[in-house]
Motif scaffolding. Structure first.
Motif, short mmCIF file in Angstrom:
data_model
loop_
_atom_site.label_atom_id
_atom_site.label_comp_id
_atom_site.label_asym_id
_atom_site.label_seq_id
_atom_site.Cartn_x
_atom_site.Cartn_y
_atom_site.Cartn_z
N THR A 16 4.09 17.06 11.76
CA THR A 16 3.65 16.10 10.76
C THR A 16 4.75 15.80 9.74
N LEU A 17 4.90 14.50 9.40
CA LEU A 17 5.85 14.07 8.39
C LEU A 17 5.11 13.80 7.08
N VAL A 18 5.67 14.27 5.97
CA VAL A 18 5.07 14.08 4.65
C VAL A 18 6.11 13.47 3.73
N MET A 19 5.79 12.33 3.13
CA MET A 19 6.66 11.65 2.17
C MET A 19 6.05 11.77 0.79
N GLU A 20 6.75 12.43 -0.14
CA GLU A 20 6.27 12.58 -1.51
C GLU A 20 6.83 11.42 -2.33
N TRP B 187 7.37 13.46 -6.51
CA TRP B 187 6.31 14.31 -7.06
C TRP B 187 5.59 15.02 -5.92
N ALA B 188 5.60 16.36 -5.97
CA ALA B 188 4.99 17.13 -4.91
C ALA B 188 3.47 17.02 -4.96
N ALA B 189 2.85 17.05 -3.78
CA ALA B 189 1.39 17.05 -3.70
C ALA B 189 0.88 18.35 -4.30
N PRO B 190 -0.30 18.33 -4.91
CA PRO B 190 -1.26 17.22 -4.97
C PRO B 190 -1.11 16.33 -6.19
N PHE B 191 -0.04 16.56 -7.01
CA PHE B 191 0.10 15.82 -8.26
C PHE B 191 0.64 14.41 -8.02
N GLY B 192 1.42 14.24 -6.97
CA GLY B 192 1.94 12.94 -6.62
C GLY B 192 1.23 12.36 -5.41
N ILE B 193 1.65 11.15 -5.03
CA ILE B 193 1.09 10.48 -3.86
C ILE B 193 1.82 10.97 -2.62
N ALA B 194 1.07 11.48 -1.66
CA ALA B 194 1.65 11.94 -0.40
C ALA B 194 1.31 10.95 0.71
N LEU B 195 2.32 10.49 1.41
CA LEU B 195 2.14 9.66 2.60
C LEU B 195 2.32 10.56 3.81
N VAL B 196 1.32 10.63 4.66
CA VAL B 196 1.29 11.61 5.75
C VAL B 196 1.19 10.90 7.09
#
Length: 562
Positions: A56-60, A64-73
């Motif tokens: 899985t690819l995760v773009m912060e 901002w690291a998740a869960p405080f920022g928006i994560a695109l997964v």
């Protein structure tokens, strides 16, 4: 590969902005749109390869690291949905180009159609990569706003009326979704789906059930499941052919995708799985009963669309990796095949002047290519071996047999019956449109030359009287020349549908791996939250549940924190 993730949304949005910069310059807007969609297709293919090979690819967003920022997964399911959706968007757009070149864009005004179409694509892609509920809501709203414009293109009375119904239902669904998000945030303090996997599990079972049902109702309207699908048959058929095709192929599948995410990430131990199986059976039956009673081909296909959503809910309701794998493959199959059928109906309407079976006939001789382009996806949707429709249904029935519950066995029988009725309804439509003699403008057909032909004509008349035409059925329109680009785009989509069969082995293996990933939410949680997952969830933060051979969680007797 992570920097590529947001590009699937940014590319069509930038393309839409550029298209608006050149209003009235059709060739420039066409080039921009085709280029943007082609890039998204390529990005989807690259992401499929990347997540299958490396996880899985995760773009912060913004760092901002998740869960405080928006994560695109993007995982295997997201990547497959992105690729298939981009292929459909490109194929349908090429079809609309042919229509626009031939008709002077009377039904698709250049100044709004191209940028709106790209915005629709951006909304679809954003929904597939959303890592939190609010970003998923934003994706829904982007595609819905664009769809409001596309469904009313041309400004006819029928389209405006259908558009009003569509807008009202969509707004109700969006309000319910937003209310559900508010309830979930109030109960857990987060909307990040990975963190919700941990925190919802700590809530009382009654609260979990309430939140689960709230999301299912909102997503059920978008996915057009029974009894929330009443709006679809009167909304989709009135739009221009390309718009109807892309709506039928994609929009309801975004709702199904959201149901998969909510049932596997947020509520992996859901108590509503049996309810989903009941809903699946009712959706299958009610949808196909509506289809077999239709005289208009567009409405017939709209009801089969509702019916086949039931197969997808069937797989989700089984709640095991085999069911998810079959559902994922079936979604990819249905997006392609349903879109192709609506494109073929667009060719029929253009050549025959109507989509009502009462006014069609004799097209096998006058338009043999169109006959073939409708016939192949017809067999595929009906589940005839060896097409992908058969493979997808076989996967669902195999998973049901392994589950070995009364509900699963019952749905196997319902699914097999619905497959036969689908083939019956479509084959009847093909026979009336292509095989029987052409009905003239005054409603008369050539006189029978034998007793058998006379008897056949009487039976045909009785059958047509028993079918229901569209509420706003139009008289025969002027027959138009069918451009090669429209035929080529439809043929290309037929080729893609055949490729789903030719490459069924690798694609189903990919879907199996995607199903296994979906069934084990701990892998995605670890990718998104990383080393902080225990701190952000409460308890042990361990979501790697032990499951039996049916995919259901086992009671290990251990308490959280031990």
């Amino acid at each position: 590969m992570t920097p590529l993730v947001p590009l699937v949304v940014l590319v069509p949005l930038v393309g839409a902005a550029l298209a608006l910069v050149f209003p009235g310059q059709r060739r420039v807007q066409q080039t921009i749109t085709v280029t943007a969609l082609t890039v998204v297709v390529a990005l989807g293919g690259v992401l499929m390869w990347a997540v299958d090979a490396g996880g899985t690819l995760v773009m912060e967003v913004g760092g901002w690291a998740a869960p405080f920022g928006i994560a695109l997964v993007v995982d295997r399911l997201s990547a497959l949905m992105l690729t298939v959706s981009a292929v459909v968007l490109l194929g349908v757009f090429l079809f609309s180009l042919g229509q626009g070149l031939a008709d002077g864009d009377d039904e698709t005004p250049v100044s709004i159609y191209y940028p709106t179409y790209l915005v629709l694509g951006a909304g679809v892609c954003n929904a597939f990569i959303a890592g939190d509920l609010f970003n998923l809501y934003v994706g829904f709203e982007i595609l819905l706003v664009a769809s409001y414009v596309l469904i009313t293109l041309g400004g006819t009375v029928q389209r405006i009326r259908a558009g009003v119904t569509y807008v009202v239902v969509s707004l109700v669904s969006s309000v319910l979704f937003l209310a559900a998000i508010g309830l979930i945030y109030g109960a857990t303090g987060t909307v990040n789906m990975a963190q919700l996997t941990l925190r919802i599990a700590e809530l009382p079972s009654e609260i979990q059930l309430l939140l689960n049902l709230a999301l299912l109702i909102a997503f059920g309207i978008k996915a057009a499941v029974f009894p929330l699908a009443f709006w679809l048959p009167d909304s989709y058929p009135t739009a221009p052919a390309p718009v109807t095709a892309v709506f039928a192929g994609l929009l309801t599948k975004v709702g199904v995708y959201a149901i998969i995410r909510s049932q596997t990430l947020l509520f992996p131990d859901s108590s509503v799985d049996d309810l989903l199986l009941v809903v699946a059976g009712l959706t299958l039956v009610v949808g196909i009963l509506g289809a077999v009673s239709q005289l208009d081909i567009k409405r017939l296909l709209s009801f089969t669309l509702i019916s086949h959503i039931g197969y997808m809910i069937f797989g989700i309701g089984m709640a095991n990796s085999a069911g998810f794998a079959a559902t994922i493959y079936y979604i990819a199959h249905h997006i392609i095949v349903q879109t192709t059928l609506f494109l073929a109906v667009g060719l029929i309407e253009r050549h025959g002047g109507t989509t009502s079976l009462a006014g069609l006939g004799g097209m096998l001789r006058s338009a043999p290519v169109i006959a073939v382009l409708f016939f192949v996806p017809m067999l595929n949707l009906g589940g005839i071996p060896p097409f992908s429709g058969f493979i997808g249904k076989l996967g669902l029935f195999t998973a049901a047999a392994e589950l070995a519950t009364p509900g699963a066995y019952w749905l196997m029988g319902v699914g097999a019956l619905v497959s036969l009725l689908t083939l019956y309804a479509l084959a009847r439509a093909w026979t009336l449109a292509f095989w029987r003699p052409r009905v003239t403008a005054d409603g008369k057909a050539p006189k029978p030359t034998s007793t058998e032909a006379l008897l056949l004509r009487k039976r045909e008349a009785q059958m047509l009287e028993a079918l229901h035409d569209a509420p706003d059925a139009q008289p025969l329109q002027e027959q138009k020349e069918t451009p090669r680009l429209m035929i080529g785009a439809t043929a290309g989509m037929v080729a893609v549908s055949i490729a789903l069969t030719v490459f069924a082995g690798p694609l189903y293996a990919y879907s199996t791996r995607a199903g296994e990933t979906v069934a084990e939410p701990g892998q995605l949680v670890e990718r998104v939250l990383g080393e902080h997952r225990g701190e952000l969830g409460g308890g042990s933060g361990d979501t790697r549940l032990e499951r039996d051979h049916h995919g259901h969680p086992l009671d290990t007797g251990e308490e959280d924190g031990e």
